[in-house]
Write a protein that holds these residues in place. Structure first.
Motif, PDB file in Angstrom:
ATOM      1  N   ALA A  82      49.804 -41.895  46.898  1.00  7.80           N
ATOM      2  CA  ALA A  82      49.867 -40.468  46.577  1.00  7.80           C
ATOM      3  C   ALA A  82      50.477 -40.245  45.195  1.00  7.80           C
ATOM      4  O   ALA A  82      49.986 -39.430  44.410  1.00  7.80           O
ATOM      5  CB  ALA A  82      50.688 -39.729  47.647  1.00  7.80           C
ATOM      6  N   ALA A  83      51.546 -40.987  44.895  1.00  4.23           N
ATOM      7  CA  ALA A  83      52.172 -40.858  43.571  1.00  4.23           C
ATOM      8  C   ALA A  83      51.235 -41.349  42.474  1.00  4.23           C
ATOM      9  O   ALA A  83      51.151 -40.737  41.400  1.00  4.23           O
ATOM     10  CB  ALA A  83      53.484 -41.648  43.538  1.00  4.23           C
ATOM     11  N   ALA A  84      50.527 -42.445  42.739  1.00  3.05           N
ATOM     12  CA  ALA A  84      49.612 -43.003  41.744  1.00  3.05           C
ATOM     13  C   ALA A  84      48.455 -42.056  41.440  1.00  3.05           C
ATOM     14  O   ALA A  84      47.895 -42.071  40.336  1.00  3.05           O
ATOM     15  CB  ALA A  84      49.068 -44.353  42.227  1.00  3.05           C
ATOM     16  N   ILE A  85      48.089 -41.221  42.399  1.00  3.89           N
ATOM     17  CA  ILE A  85      47.015 -40.255  42.198  1.00  3.89           C
ATOM     18  C   ILE A  85      47.555 -38.945  41.637  1.00  3.89           C
ATOM     19  O   ILE A  85      46.989 -38.368  40.698  1.00  3.89           O
ATOM     20  CB  ILE A  85      46.266 -39.991  43.523  1.00  3.89           C
ATOM     21  N   ALA A  86      48.659 -38.466  42.208  1.00  2.00           N
ATOM     22  CA  ALA A  86      49.136 -37.118  41.892  1.00  2.00           C
ATOM     23  C   ALA A  86      49.718 -37.006  40.495  1.00  2.00           C
ATOM     24  O   ALA A  86      49.514 -35.988  39.824  1.00  2.00           O
ATOM     25  CB  ALA A  86      50.180 -36.690  42.930  1.00  2.00           C
ATOM     26  N   VAL A  87      50.444 -38.024  40.043  1.00  2.00           N
ATOM     27  CA  VAL A  87      51.087 -37.917  38.728  1.00  2.00           C
ATOM     28  C   VAL A  87      50.049 -37.848  37.603  1.00  2.00           C
ATOM     29  O   VAL A  87      50.089 -36.914  36.781  1.00  2.00           O
ATOM     30  CB  VAL A  87      52.079 -39.075  38.506  1.00  2.00           C
ATOM     31  N   PRO A  88      49.091 -38.782  37.514  1.00  2.00           N
ATOM     32  CA  PRO A  88      48.069 -38.636  36.458  1.00  2.00           C
ATOM     33  C   PRO A  88      47.247 -37.358  36.585  1.00  2.00           C
ATOM     34  O   PRO A  88      46.932 -36.720  35.579  1.00  2.00           O
ATOM     35  CB  PRO A  88      47.188 -39.883  36.643  1.00  2.00           C
ATOM     36  N   LEU A  89      46.928 -36.989  37.834  1.00  2.00           N
ATOM     37  CA  LEU A  89      46.136 -35.771  38.023  1.00  2.00           C
ATOM     38  C   LEU A  89      46.939 -34.538  37.606  1.00  2.00           C
ATOM     39  O   LEU A  89      46.404 -33.619  36.972  1.00  2.00           O
ATOM     40  CB  LEU A  89      45.713 -35.658  39.488  1.00  2.00           C
ATOM     41  N   GLY A  90      48.221 -34.516  37.940  1.00  2.00           N
ATOM     42  CA  GLY A  90      49.060 -33.396  37.536  1.00  2.00           C
ATOM     43  C   GLY A  90      49.217 -33.312  36.033  1.00  2.00           C
ATOM     44  O   GLY A  90      49.220 -32.214  35.462  1.00  2.00           O
ATOM     45  N   LEU A  91      49.365 -34.461  35.384  1.00  2.00           N
ATOM     46  CA  LEU A  91      49.454 -34.473  33.925  1.00  2.00           C
ATOM     47  C   LEU A  91      48.157 -33.968  33.294  1.00  2.00           C
ATOM     48  O   LEU A  91      48.181 -33.232  32.300  1.00  2.00           O
ATOM     49  CB  LEU A  91      49.763 -35.888  33.433  1.00  2.00           C
ATOM     50  N   LEU A  92      47.039 -34.350  33.885  1.00  2.00           N
ATOM     51  CA  LEU A  92      45.749 -33.918  33.350  1.00  2.00           C
ATOM     52  C   LEU A  92      45.549 -32.416  33.524  1.00  2.00           C
ATOM     53  O   LEU A  92      45.190 -31.709  32.571  1.00  2.00           O
ATOM     54  CB  LEU A  92      44.627 -34.686  34.057  1.00  2.00           C
ATOM     55  N   LEU A  93      45.795 -31.922  34.746  1.00  2.00           N
ATOM     56  CA  LEU A  93      45.601 -30.490  34.991  1.00  2.00           C
ATOM     57  C   LEU A  93      46.613 -29.651  34.227  1.00  2.00           C
ATOM     58  O   LEU A  93      46.295 -28.553  33.749  1.00  2.00           O
ATOM     59  CB  LEU A  93      45.712 -30.208  36.490  1.00  2.00           C
TER      60      LEU A  93
END
Length: 270
Positions: A82-93
C-alpha cells in the motif's frame, strides 16, 4: 504553587507511561470485578486474569504462533505494498493538478467502499488464501497514505520550490529535493493510520473467510465451538490489540525522532 504553574510543566515520558499503565490496570481491574461479582455473566466475559493467563499459554503454543505469523505476514505485506503504491501516486496527483482533477471522482468513488464488502468478489477472482488478505489490506491501507501524501504536498513552502527552480532545477528535482522531504512527516502519519487499518482488515478478513491460518481464523473457530471458547476469543483479541499498541508506539517514536523539526515548528505555532 498555582494550578497554572503545575499545568505549564512539561509532561515527562515517565509520567506519560505511568498514566497509561494506570489506565490499563484500572481497565483490567474493572473487567475482573464485572466478572467476579456476577454483574456480567462469566460465560460471556471471563475474568481478566483468566484471559491474561490464556494469552500467556497461547504464546507458548506452536499452533497459535503459526496463526500469528501468518497474520503478521499478511499485515506487513499489505501495508508495504500500500505504501509503495500510495506514496508515488500521491506525489503524482499532488504535483499535477490536471491529473488530480481528472482522477478525483474515481478516487472519491473508490475510497468509501468497505474492504470487507469486497471479500466475495476478491475471493472469486484470486481465491481465499493469503493473497485475499493482502489484496484487501492494500485496498484499505492505501487511502490514508495517499491522502496524507497529497495533503503534505499542499503545505510545501512555495518559496523553497521557487528558489530551487531559480537555480535551474527541473520539476522532478524540486519534487525529490523539496516536496518529498517536506511531505515526509505527513506520509509517516498516513502510514501510522494505515498500520491500524491494515491490522483490522487482516483479522476481520480472516474471520469472515474462516479458512487457512491466522489469528482471525483462530478466533473464528473458537467462536464456533459449543459452547464458544470465550477465553480463547478474548485472548486472541488481546494479542491483536497489544500488537496494534506496540506498532503505533514504535511509529510515533520514530516519527518524533526523525522529524523533530516538524513537531518543533508545530509547537511554535500553537
Amino acid at each position: 504553587m498555582s494550578a497554572a504553574t503545575v499545568l505549564a510543566r512539561p509532561v515527562t515520558a515517565a509520567t506519560r507511561w505511568s498514566r497509561r499503565a494506570g489506565g490499563v490496570l484500572a481497565f483490567v481491574v474493572l473487567l475482573e470485578l464485572l466478572s467476579r461479582t456476577g454483574l456480567v455473566d462469566a460465560e460471556f466475559l471471563p475474568p481478566a486474569t483468566e484471559i491474561l493467563q490464556r494469552a500467556g499459554e497461547l504464546l507458548l503454543d506452536p499452533a497459535f504462533r503459526t496463526h500469528a505469523a501468518t497474520s503478521l505476514l499478511a499485515w506487513a505485506a499489505g501495508l508495504g505494498l500500500a505504501a509503495a503504491i500510495a506514496v508515488p501516486l500521491g506525489l503524482l496527483l499532488g504535483s499535477v493538478p490536471i491529473l488530480d482533477a481528472a482522477m478525483r471522482s474515481v478516487v472519491e468513488f473508490l475510497r468509501p467502499i468497505p474492504s470487507v464488502a469486497l471479500i466475495p468478489l476478491v475471493a472469486l477472482v484470486i481465491g481465499t488464501d493469503l493473497r485475499l488478505r493482502i489484496t484487501l489490506v492494500v485496498y484499505a491501507a492505501l487511502w490514508p497514505i495517499l491522502y496524507n501524501t497529497m495533503y503534505g504536498l499542499r503545505g510545501v513552502d512555495p518559496v523553497a520550490k521557487e528558489s530551487l527552480r531559480s537555480y535551474g532545477f527541473g520539476r522532478l528535482a524540486v519534487l525529490l529535493r523539496v516536496s518529498l522531504p517536506s511531505s515526509a512527516p505527513f506520509i509517516t502519519t498516513g502510514l501510522r493510520l494505515s498500520a491500524g487499518v491494515a491490522l483490522i482488515l487482516t483479522v476481520s478478513t480472516e474471520i469472515v473467510a474462516g479458512r487457512g491460518e491466522g489469528i482471525g481464523v483462530f478466533i473464528f473457530f473458537a467462536g464456533l465451538a459449543v459452547p464458544a471458547r470465550m477465553v480463547d476469543i478474548l485472548a486472541g483479541v488481546f494479542w491483536v490489540g497489544l500488537f496494534g499498541v506496540l506498532v503505533n508506539a514504535l511509529l510515533v517514536a520514530a516519527d518524533r525522532r526523525a522529524f523533530r523539526w516538524h513537531h518543533e515548528r508545530l509547537g511554535a505555532r500553537t
